[in-house]
Design an enzyme around this catalytic site. Structure first.
Site, PDB file in Angstrom:
ATOM      1  N   LYS A   1      44.886  52.468  39.375  1.00  0.00           N
ATOM      2  CA  LYS A   1      43.887  51.734  40.165  1.00  0.00           C
ATOM      3  C   LYS A   1      43.291  52.712  41.171  1.00  0.00           C
ATOM      4  CE  LYS A   1      43.563  47.432  42.905  1.00  0.00           C
ATOM      5  NZ  LYS A   1      44.314  46.290  43.434  1.00  0.00           N
TER       6      LYS A   1
ATOM      7  N   SER B   1      42.516  41.666  41.879  1.00  0.00           N
ATOM      8  CA  SER B   1      41.573  42.743  42.082  1.00  0.00           C
ATOM      9  C   SER B   1      41.778  43.941  41.156  1.00  0.00           C
ATOM     10  CB  SER B   1      41.659  43.229  43.532  1.00  0.00           C
ATOM     11  OG  SER B   1      42.923  43.802  43.790  1.00  0.00           O
TER      12      SER B   1
ATOM     13  N   SER C   1      46.949  40.223  42.814  1.00  0.00           N
ATOM     14  CA  SER C   1      46.044  41.156  42.134  1.00  0.00           C
ATOM     15  C   SER C   1      46.593  41.896  40.926  1.00  0.00           C
ATOM     16  CB  SER C   1      45.525  42.185  43.125  1.00  0.00           C
ATOM     17  OG  SER C   1      44.466  41.623  43.845  1.00  0.00           O
TER      18      SER C   1
HETATM   19  N1  GLN Z   1      42.673  37.679  45.543  1.00  0.00           N
HETATM   20  C1  GLN Z   1      43.447  37.926  46.730  1.00  0.00           C
HETATM   21  C2  GLN Z   1      42.556  38.390  47.852  1.00  0.00           C
HETATM   22  O1  GLN Z   1      41.406  38.616  47.620  1.00  0.00           O
HETATM   23  C3  GLN Z   1      44.546  38.912  46.442  1.00  0.00           C
HETATM   24  C4  GLN Z   1      44.073  40.318  46.396  1.00  0.00           C
HETATM   25  C5  GLN Z   1      45.181  41.286  46.108  1.00  0.00           C
HETATM   26  O2  GLN Z   1      46.275  40.910  45.707  1.00  0.00           O
HETATM   27  N2  GLN Z   1      44.892  42.538  46.377  1.00  0.00           N
HETATM   28  O3  GLN Z   1      43.014  38.537  48.947  1.00  0.00           O
END
Ligand code: GLN
Length: 460
Positions: free
Chosen positions: A77, A152, A176
């Site tokens: 990532k 994400s 994510s």
């Molecule tokens: N979708 C969640 C957020 O936007 C989790 C994001 C993540 O785990 N990095 O905060």
């Protein structure tokens, strides 16, 4: 069978038996990356470096060297710092940032012989659930390009699902890893908070960030964790806890294992087809000797509200360093979602509101953690859906942040409690994937692999 479709275990075996070379393996991934460029899974592809490293790996394999990932292409990532390789966090703020050091996990993967094939697209700063919030354009779901792959860590999940790399790393602050894993039909592990070092990974919300990975199956997930886990003096939040022999858990089966089904996770708002699939999966585990019972995690309904106070508070503090003075572009390069979180986080921390919001959210967090502590006195694991819905269409939720936030309703609790969770594929709904989530007590990753393998074998 093309080499890029192999699992880590199969690739390792093929390489050591010299059935094919690392150069061939890397090339087959590189051509898939090119072939499916429209999925937008990568921000940077390390063609030259990966081929050079593959050449070196082939030499080492010839010398009978034996390392767990020797010669195997892995993607990262793009919020993992990589020395000498651009790292953007999918934000224009870091458009041209070239780190001077690598994250501990990157070092560990390389020491294990892994080859970094590229840096994957994601929601900028890891803010998002769909993969659309990237300054480098949205990632698309390889199962149907009109749909989101989940975020994400969107590009990481896609790179494994579309056979562009054999495994990939992600971060999970509120879901994510697990959400994109479930939307792309791969295995996604969020380890216990503190099991894997956060050093050198661009921080989102430091008390929630968990460092995990995507693989094609459970066995590979166990292998990856055995490489990445373990104490790092550079991450002060890690306990000095021995890393289990994860492989040992894979064939233990689930006889007499107690599964908790939290009723709060199966109420209104859950897609009926997902509910049915999970029930079927639990039945199959029961047929293998597991004992399932309904339990209650009473504070679940406050989890999203609690997460969306604590997380932006920490985001606002972490993003303060990107002031355009020491490195990176100036703050005007922040896109809307980051700005929203900075404002929200600053508000809940400001004097006058701190007690009402941040402090109360921290108290609720303790209650959510206690719910799990109590549950794990009675059951060995908890099984839930990963997402309340199957993947949605690109653009469907981009103008409605609240709808987007609610897709994490079943995943944020594990981050708030610091416990590990894994998403395992459980087949397709209208030709799009869905995942099942297994949660366990702190440092019970071995048990998650044990149950995950049984789910995998039950052949949903
Ligand atoms: N979708 C969640 C957020 O936007 C989790 C994001 C993540 O785990 N990095 O905060």
């Amino acid at each position: 069978m093309s080499l890029n479709t192999l699992s880590l275990k199969q690739a390792k075996e093929g390489l050591s038996k010299k059935k094919f070379s690392s150069i061939e393996l890397v090339n087959s991934c590189l051509s898939e990356i090119k072939e499916r460029k429209n999925l937008n899974a990568f921000i940077t592809v390390c063609v030259k470096e990966a081929l050079e490293e593959a050449k070196e790996a082939d030499r080492r394999i010839k010398d009978e060297e034996n390392f767990p990932l020797l010669g195997i292409p892995i993607s990262l990532k793009d919020i993992y710092l990589t020395k000498g390789i651009r790292t953007t966090a999918a934000s224009r703020v870091l458009d041209n940032y070239i780190p001077q050091y690598s994250a501990t996990v990157v070092k560990k993967l390389k020491e294990a012989g892994g080859i970094i094939i590229g840096k994957t697209n994601c929601d900028a700063w890891a803010h998002g659930s769909s993969g659309e919030n990237s300054d480098f354009g949205p990632t698309k779901n390889p199962w149907d390009e009109e749909y989101v792959p989940g975020g994400s860590s969107s590009g990481s999940a896609v790179s494994v699902a579309a056979n562009m790399s054999l495994a990939s790393t992600g971060t999970d602050t509120g879901g994510s890893i697990r959400l994109p894993a479930s939307f792309c039909n791969v295995v996604g592990l969020k380890p216990t908070y503190g099991r894997v070092s956060r050093y050198g990974i661009i921080a989102m919300a430091s008390s929630l960030d968990s460092i995990g990975h995507f693989t094609k199956n459970v066995e590979d997930s166990a292998l990856m964790l055995s490489v990445t886990a373990g104490k790092d003096p550079n991450d002060a939040t890690m306990p000095d806890k021995k890393v289990d022999d994860y492989e040992n858990y894979l064939n233990k089966g689930v006889k007499d294992l107690k599964i908790g089904i939290p009723k709060e996770y199966f109420s209104e708002g859950l897609d009926k087809r997902i509910k049915e699939k999970i029930e079927r999966s639990i039945n199959l585990l029961e047929a293998r000797g597991a004992i399932a019972e309904y339990i209650s995690l009473p504070h679940t309904e406050y989890a999203i509200a609690c997460y969306y106070i604590i997380q932006p508070a920490e985001v606002s503090s972490n993003l303060a360093r990107y002031d355009g003075i020491r490195y990176g572009n100036d703050r005007s390069s922040f896109a809307d979602e980051a700005k929203r979180r900075i404002m929200f986080g600053t508000y809940v921390l400001s004097s006058g509101y701190y007690e009402a919001y941040y402090k109360r959210a921290m108290q609720v967090r303790t209650l959510i953690k206690k719910d799990f502590d109590d549950a794990f006195k009675k059951v060995d694991v908890v099984i839930t859906p990963v997402s309340p819905t199957p993947p949605w269409k690109l653009g469907e939720k981009t103008s409605d942040p609240l709808a987007m936030y609610l897709s994490d309703i079943y995943t944020v609790t594990a981050n708030l409690a610091g416990i590990p969770g894994i998403s395992i594929p459980m087949g397709l709904i209208d030709n799009l994937p869905a995942g099942i989530q297994i949660l366990g007590p702190h440092f019970s990753e071995g048990r998650l692999f044990q149950v995950g393998k049984a789910v995998e074998e039950s052949g949903l």
